[in-house]
Design a protein around this motif. Structure first.
Motif, short mmCIF file in Angstrom:
data_model
loop_
_atom_site.label_atom_id
_atom_site.label_comp_id
_atom_site.label_asym_id
_atom_site.label_seq_id
_atom_site.Cartn_x
_atom_site.Cartn_y
_atom_site.Cartn_z
N ASP A 34 12.97 3.26 12.94
CA ASP A 34 14.25 3.67 12.35
C ASP A 34 14.08 4.06 10.88
OD1 ASP A 34 13.67 0.80 12.05
OD2 ASP A 34 15.60 0.71 10.99
N LEU A 35 12.94 3.72 10.29
CA LEU A 35 12.70 4.01 8.87
C LEU A 35 11.67 5.12 8.67
CD1 LEU A 35 12.72 0.44 7.33
CD2 LEU A 35 14.54 2.16 7.32
N LEU A 36 11.44 5.93 9.67
CA LEU A 36 10.50 7.03 9.51
C LEU A 36 11.08 8.03 8.52
CD1 LEU A 36 9.34 7.71 13.17
CD2 LEU A 36 8.16 6.42 11.38
N ALA A 37 10.27 8.43 7.55
CA ALA A 37 10.71 9.42 6.58
C ALA A 37 10.77 10.79 7.22
CB ALA A 37 9.76 9.43 5.37
N ASP A 38 9.85 11.06 8.14
CA ASP A 38 9.80 12.35 8.81
C ASP A 38 10.63 12.27 10.08
OD1 ASP A 38 9.27 14.74 9.99
OD2 ASP A 38 7.10 14.55 9.94
N VAL B 75 0.85 -1.20 0.00
CA VAL B 75 0.00 0.00 0.00
C VAL B 75 0.88 1.25 0.00
CG1 VAL B 75 -1.55 1.38 1.45
CG2 VAL B 75 -2.04 -1.03 1.05
N ALA B 76 1.89 1.27 0.85
CA ALA B 76 2.78 2.44 0.93
C ALA B 76 3.53 2.66 -0.38
CB ALA B 76 3.76 2.27 2.09
N VAL B 77 4.00 1.59 -0.99
CA VAL B 77 4.70 1.72 -2.28
C VAL B 77 3.76 2.28 -3.33
CG1 VAL B 77 5.73 0.43 -4.20
CG2 VAL B 77 6.45 -0.04 -1.85
N HIS B 78 2.58 1.71 -3.44
CA HIS B 78 1.63 2.17 -4.45
C HIS B 78 1.20 3.62 -4.19
CE1 HIS B 78 1.31 -1.46 -6.82
NE2 HIS B 78 1.41 -2.12 -5.67
N TYR B 79 1.08 3.99 -2.94
CA TYR B 79 0.72 5.37 -2.61
C TYR B 79 1.83 6.32 -3.07
CZ TYR B 79 -1.83 9.02 -0.21
OH TYR B 79 -2.56 10.13 0.06
N PHE B 80 3.08 5.93 -2.87
CA PHE B 80 4.22 6.75 -3.28
C PHE B 80 4.30 6.90 -4.80
CE2 PHE B 80 8.85 6.84 -4.39
CZ PHE B 80 9.12 8.13 -3.97
N ARG C 57 3.30 10.68 5.17
CA ARG C 57 2.46 10.24 6.30
C ARG C 57 2.15 8.75 6.20
NH1 ARG C 57 0.31 15.33 5.29
NH2 ARG C 57 -1.41 14.49 4.07
N VAL C 58 1.86 8.27 4.99
CA VAL C 58 1.54 6.85 4.81
C VAL C 58 2.76 5.99 5.10
CG1 VAL C 58 0.89 5.09 3.11
CG2 VAL C 58 -0.35 7.26 3.21
N VAL C 59 3.91 6.37 4.57
CA VAL C 59 5.14 5.59 4.80
C VAL C 59 5.47 5.56 6.29
CG1 VAL C 59 7.64 5.51 4.38
CG2 VAL C 59 6.06 5.95 2.48
N ASP C 60 5.37 6.70 6.95
CA ASP C 60 5.66 6.74 8.38
C ASP C 60 4.68 5.89 9.18
OD1 ASP C 60 7.81 8.38 7.96
OD2 ASP C 60 6.89 10.18 8.81
N LYS C 61 3.43 5.91 8.80
CA LYS C 61 2.41 5.11 9.49
C LYS C 61 2.71 3.61 9.35
CE LYS C 61 -1.47 7.13 9.25
NZ LYS C 61 -1.72 7.74 10.55
N VAL C 62 3.08 3.20 8.15
CA VAL C 62 3.42 1.79 7.92
C VAL C 62 4.67 1.42 8.70
CG1 VAL C 62 4.20 0.15 6.17
CG2 VAL C 62 2.24 1.62 5.69
N ALA C 63 5.68 2.27 8.67
CA ALA C 63 6.92 1.98 9.40
C ALA C 63 6.63 1.81 10.90
CB ALA C 63 7.94 3.09 9.17
N ARG C 64 5.80 2.68 11.44
CA ARG C 64 5.45 2.57 12.86
C ARG C 64 4.66 1.30 13.15
NH1 ARG C 64 5.05 8.47 13.01
NH2 ARG C 64 6.56 9.18 14.54
N GLN C 65 3.70 0.98 12.29
CA GLN C 65 2.89 -0.22 12.52
C GLN C 65 3.75 -1.49 12.45
OE1 GLN C 65 -0.94 1.33 10.20
NE2 GLN C 65 -1.16 -0.76 10.94
N LEU D 249 -4.83 5.52 13.91
CA LEU D 249 -5.62 4.65 13.04
C LEU D 249 -4.74 3.73 12.22
CD1 LEU D 249 -8.08 7.31 11.56
CD2 LEU D 249 -8.58 5.62 13.30
N PRO D 250 -5.18 2.52 11.92
CA PRO D 250 -4.43 1.66 11.01
C PRO D 250 -4.34 2.33 9.63
CG PRO D 250 -6.15 0.43 12.13
CD PRO D 250 -6.36 1.88 12.46
N VAL D 251 -3.36 1.93 8.84
CA VAL D 251 -3.11 2.55 7.54
C VAL D 251 -4.36 2.61 6.68
CG1 VAL D 251 -1.89 2.34 5.37
CG2 VAL D 251 -0.67 2.06 7.50
#
Length: 127
Positions: free
Chosen positions: A104-108, A65-70, A91-99, A119-121
């Protein structure tokens, strides 16, 4: 990383190629902080793809989902990708990384936004 990619699940290389080709396209039109953000997002996504290659279908689905969103191309007044769209992808990438427990992979790296992660992604994409 090349060694890791040889032993990953099918589909992983496809996702990484999507990220890389989209980043190559963005490099032609973005500069400064926007380009740095796009490169950071691409790095985070590549790492998430590789690290979840042997994970559950649910975790791989989150990364997909995160890849397709990007890579989703959004038109905005003649520009291929608006800064707002890049921020939404962040925001989507960070949410996925946290979930996935990969803070360590937060973009922000500048801010911690716990309220965005309540909320879940899938639900958060609707808001």
């Amino acid at each position: 990383m090349a060694g890791e990619q040889r032993n990953v699940a099918p589909g992983t290389d496809v996702l990484i190629r999507k990220v890389d080709s989209h980043l190559a396209m963005l490099r032609g039109g973005l500069h400064g902080p926007e380009l740095l953000l796009a490169e950071r997002l691409a790095h985070c996504l590549r790492e998430l793809v590789v690290s979840t290659a042997q994970a559950s279908a649910a975790d791989r689905g989150l990364v997909r989902v995160a890849v397709h969103y990007f890579v989703l191309r959004r038109e905005s007044r003649g520009r291929l990708l608006s800064v707002r769209s890049l921020a939404a992808a962040e925001r989507v990438v960070d949410k996925v990384a946290r979930q996935l427990g990969r803070v360590d992979l937060l973009a922000d790296l500048r801010h911690d936004h716990p309220s965005r992660d309540a909320l879940p992604v899938g639900d958060a994409l609707l808001h």
